[in-house]
Design a protein around this motif. Structure first.
Motif, PDB file in Angstrom:
ATOM      1  N   MET A   1       0.845  -1.189   0.000  1.00  0.00           N
ATOM      2  CA  MET A   1       0.000   0.000   0.000  1.00  0.00           C
ATOM      3  C   MET A   1       0.883   1.243   0.000  1.00  0.00           C
ATOM      4  N   VAL A   2       0.531   2.234  -0.812  1.00  0.00           N
ATOM      5  CA  VAL A   2       1.286   3.468  -0.905  1.00  0.00           C
ATOM      6  C   VAL A   2       0.564   4.546  -0.118  1.00  0.00           C
ATOM      7  N   TYR A   3       1.244   5.149   0.848  1.00  0.00           N
ATOM      8  CA  TYR A   3       0.662   6.224   1.631  1.00  0.00           C
ATOM      9  C   TYR A   3       1.077   7.556   1.036  1.00  0.00           C
ATOM     10  N   ARG A   4       0.131   8.424   0.780  1.00  0.00           N
ATOM     11  CA  ARG A   4       0.395   9.720   0.164  1.00  0.00           C
ATOM     12  C   ARG A   4       0.089  10.828   1.155  1.00  0.00           C
ATOM     13  N   LYS A   5       1.038  11.743   1.294  1.00  0.00           N
ATOM     14  CA  LYS A   5       0.805  12.899   2.137  1.00  0.00           C
ATOM     15  C   LYS A   5      -0.037  13.906   1.384  1.00  0.00           C
ATOM     16  N   LYS A   6      -1.087  14.387   2.029  1.00  0.00           N
ATOM     17  CA  LYS A   6      -1.934  15.396   1.429  1.00  0.00           C
ATOM     18  C   LYS A   6      -1.392  16.783   1.773  1.00  0.00           C
ATOM     19  N   PRO A   7      -1.812  17.808   1.039  1.00  0.00           N
ATOM     20  CA  PRO A   7      -1.322  19.161   1.319  1.00  0.00           C
ATOM     21  C   PRO A   7      -1.538  19.608   2.750  1.00  0.00           C
ATOM     22  N   ILE A   8      -2.621  19.134   3.404  1.00  0.00           N
ATOM     23  CA  ILE A   8      -2.885  19.564   4.775  1.00  0.00           C
ATOM     24  C   ILE A   8      -1.735  19.220   5.696  1.00  0.00           C
TER      25      ILE A   8
ATOM     26  N   ASP B   1       3.015  18.424  20.379  1.00  0.00           N
ATOM     27  CA  ASP B   1       2.560  17.336  21.229  1.00  0.00           C
ATOM     28  C   ASP B   1       1.827  16.311  20.375  1.00  0.00           C
ATOM     29  N   LEU B   2       1.851  15.069  20.847  1.00  0.00           N
ATOM     30  CA  LEU B   2       1.296  13.956  20.074  1.00  0.00           C
ATOM     31  C   LEU B   2      -0.205  14.087  19.850  1.00  0.00           C
ATOM     32  N   PRO B   3      -1.018  14.495  20.852  1.00  0.00           N
ATOM     33  CA  PRO B   3      -2.454  14.615  20.586  1.00  0.00           C
ATOM     34  C   PRO B   3      -2.787  15.571  19.454  1.00  0.00           C
ATOM     35  N   SER B   4      -2.110  16.731  19.387  1.00  0.00           N
ATOM     36  CA  SER B   4      -2.417  17.668  18.307  1.00  0.00           C
ATOM     37  C   SER B   4      -1.944  17.128  16.962  1.00  0.00           C
ATOM     38  N   MET B   5      -0.816  16.428  16.951  1.00  0.00           N
ATOM     39  CA  MET B   5      -0.349  15.808  15.717  1.00  0.00           C
ATOM     40  C   MET B   5      -1.306  14.748  15.237  1.00  0.00           C
ATOM     41  N   ARG B   6      -1.902  13.987  16.176  1.00  0.00           N
ATOM     42  CA  ARG B   6      -2.786  12.902  15.773  1.00  0.00           C
ATOM     43  C   ARG B   6      -4.042  13.430  15.099  1.00  0.00           C
ATOM     44  N   GLY B   7      -4.508  14.624  15.525  1.00  0.00           N
ATOM     45  CA  GLY B   7      -5.666  15.204  14.856  1.00  0.00           C
ATOM     46  C   GLY B   7      -5.395  15.446  13.384  1.00  0.00           C
ATOM     47  N   THR B   8      -4.219  15.977  13.056  1.00  0.00           N
ATOM     48  CA  THR B   8      -3.837  16.175  11.659  1.00  0.00           C
ATOM     49  C   THR B   8      -3.660  14.843  10.952  1.00  0.00           C
ATOM     50  N   PHE B   9      -3.090  13.868  11.660  1.00  0.00           N
ATOM     51  CA  PHE B   9      -2.885  12.538  11.089  1.00  0.00           C
ATOM     52  C   PHE B   9      -4.214  11.915  10.674  1.00  0.00           C
ATOM     53  N   ILE B  10      -5.221  11.991  11.554  1.00  0.00           N
ATOM     54  CA  ILE B  10      -6.521  11.398  11.257  1.00  0.00           C
ATOM     55  C   ILE B  10      -7.146  12.055  10.037  1.00  0.00           C
ATOM     56  N   SER B  11      -7.080  13.393   9.983  1.00  0.00           N
ATOM     57  CA  SER B  11      -7.639  14.095   8.828  1.00  0.00           C
ATOM     58  C   SER B  11      -6.902  13.732   7.550  1.00  0.00           C
ATOM     59  N   ASN B  12      -5.600  13.492   7.651  1.00  0.00           N
ATOM     60  CA  ASN B  12      -4.784  13.216   6.475  1.00  0.00           C
ATOM     61  C   ASN B  12      -5.022  11.829   5.906  1.00  0.00           C
ATOM     62  N   PHE B  13      -5.146  10.827   6.793  1.00  0.00           N
ATOM     63  CA  PHE B  13      -5.241   9.447   6.329  1.00  0.00           C
ATOM     64  C   PHE B  13      -6.655   8.886   6.334  1.00  0.00           C
TER      65      PHE B  13
ATOM     66  N   MET C   1      -2.090  -5.911   8.476  1.00  0.00           N
ATOM     67  CA  MET C   1      -2.469  -5.043   9.585  1.00  0.00           C
ATOM     68  C   MET C   1      -1.462  -5.159  10.722  1.00  0.00           C
ATOM     69  N   ALA C   2      -1.138  -6.377  11.113  1.00  0.00           N
ATOM     70  CA  ALA C   2      -0.261  -6.586  12.265  1.00  0.00           C
ATOM     71  C   ALA C   2       1.158  -6.107  12.008  1.00  0.00           C
ATOM     72  N   ALA C   3       1.645  -6.248  10.758  1.00  0.00           N
ATOM     73  CA  ALA C   3       3.041  -5.929  10.454  1.00  0.00           C
ATOM     74  C   ALA C   3       3.268  -4.470  10.098  1.00  0.00           C
TER      75      ALA C   3
ATOM     76  N   PHE D   1      -1.123  -1.332  11.373  1.00  0.00           N
ATOM     77  CA  PHE D   1      -1.366  -1.016  12.781  1.00  0.00           C
ATOM     78  C   PHE D   1      -0.407   0.051  13.275  1.00  0.00           C
ATOM     79  N   TRP D   2       0.843  -0.031  12.839  1.00  0.00           N
ATOM     80  CA  TRP D   2       1.883   0.861  13.359  1.00  0.00           C
ATOM     81  C   TRP D   2       1.913   2.210  12.649  1.00  0.00           C
ATOM     82  N   MET D   3       1.049   2.397  11.652  1.00  0.00           N
ATOM     83  CA  MET D   3       0.949   3.703  11.021  1.00  0.00           C
ATOM     84  C   MET D   3       0.408   4.755  11.990  1.00  0.00           C
ATOM     85  N   ASP D   4      -0.361   4.330  12.980  1.00  0.00           N
ATOM     86  CA  ASP D   4      -0.856   5.262  13.992  1.00  0.00           C
ATOM     87  C   ASP D   4       0.147   5.289  15.144  1.00  0.00           C
ATOM     88  N   PRO D   5       0.854   6.390  15.341  1.00  0.00           N
ATOM     89  CA  PRO D   5       1.904   6.425  16.371  1.00  0.00           C
ATOM     90  C   PRO D   5       1.377   6.335  17.793  1.00  0.00           C
TER      91      PRO D   5
END
Length: 256
Positions: free
Chosen positions: A1-8, A21-33, A170-172, A175-179
């Motif tokens: 699977m190819v993960y693409r970064k969006k402009p956001i 901080d990780l919580p604020s980064m995760r909000g952007t991560f969720i919107s991105n992926f 998923m296991a390999a 799953f680990w794409m979410d920090p």
């Protein structure tokens, strides 16, 4: 699977300050992926999709309120409310709490375990924890599951959904794409956790396989079929457990 970064995501990187901080980064991560808020919602969570919403007059579950932990963008609360049920949410993310309150949901900003420990026995008819437990150390999962069982009414149910460790991709990797993920919980271990904490497992669902276009050819062959299931089969599983007894919940030989 190819993960693409969006402009956001690129814009947020250019605007980085001295600390993040990780919580604020995760909000952007969720919107991105996973995509931002949208009128197009995911299918109804597995427990309701397969059994129908628990009616206040149904003998399938106890009557009363529904509680959800880690509410994210409030999609589950919206579906519960549209089904005519009273629900509340608990989340430790200030951003998630603010977003849910803007929509008019009853939500509490708190750590889930701290919230449940301050809640009386038999308070809820249904508790949901969709994609929560994989973020937590296992001892936290043990205590959280016990406290959920304790705060359920007799006949009340716990609904969970979590990544499926039996899917090798998923296991390999996925799953680990979410920090913020801590560890996957294999389905048999989750079943043991439910039973240990006093919840009888009444449904197990393996859900969300990869799109048909990604599956292997020649699946009529036994080897190809088994390999395809391991790689492209269900990415998540869900489980529903019921508190059966009127007596205080006992977790194994002790109480977490």
């Amino acid at each position: 699977m190819v993960y693409r970064k969006k402009p956001i995501l690129r814009r947020s990187i250019r605007g980085i300050s001295r600390t993040r901080d990780l919580p604020s980064m995760r909000g952007t991560f969720i919107s991105n992926f996973r995509g931002g808020s949208s009128p197009v919602r995911r299918p109804m969570p597995t427990g309701w999709r397969c059994t129908g919403p628990p009616s206040p007059t149904s003998n399938r579950v106890a009557r009363g309120d529904l509680a959800g932990h880690w509410m994210g963008r409030g999609k589950w609360l919206r579906m519960v409310r549209e089904s005519g049920h009273r629900a509340m949410g608990v989340d430790s993310s200030p951003a998630a709490i603010e977003q849910c309150r803007e929509i008019g949901f009853d939500v509490t900003e708190s750590d889930a375990l701290k919230f449940l420990r301050s809640t009386e026995d038999g308070s809820f008819a249904v508790v949901s924890a969709f994609h929560v437990l994989e973020h937590c150390p296992f001892e936290y999962c043990l205590n959280l599951t016990y406290q959920i069982a304790r705060t359920l009414k007799p006949g009340g149910v716990l609904l969970i959904e979590t990544p499926h460790a039996g899917n090798l991709l998923m296991a390999a990797e996925q799953f680990w794409m979410d920090p913020t993920h801590n560890r996957p919980i294999p389905l048999p271990l989750m079943e043991f956790l439910f039973e240990y904490c006093g919840l009888g497992v009444i449904h197990r669902f393996e859900v969300n396989p990869r799109p048909e276009s990604e599956h292997l050819p020649l699946r009529e062959l036994d080897l190809a079929s088994r390999l395809d299931l391991l790689l492209y089969g269900p990415q998540d599983y869900a489980m529903m457990g019921r508190r059966q007894s009127d007596s205080p919940v006992q977790a194994g030989r002790g109480q977490p």
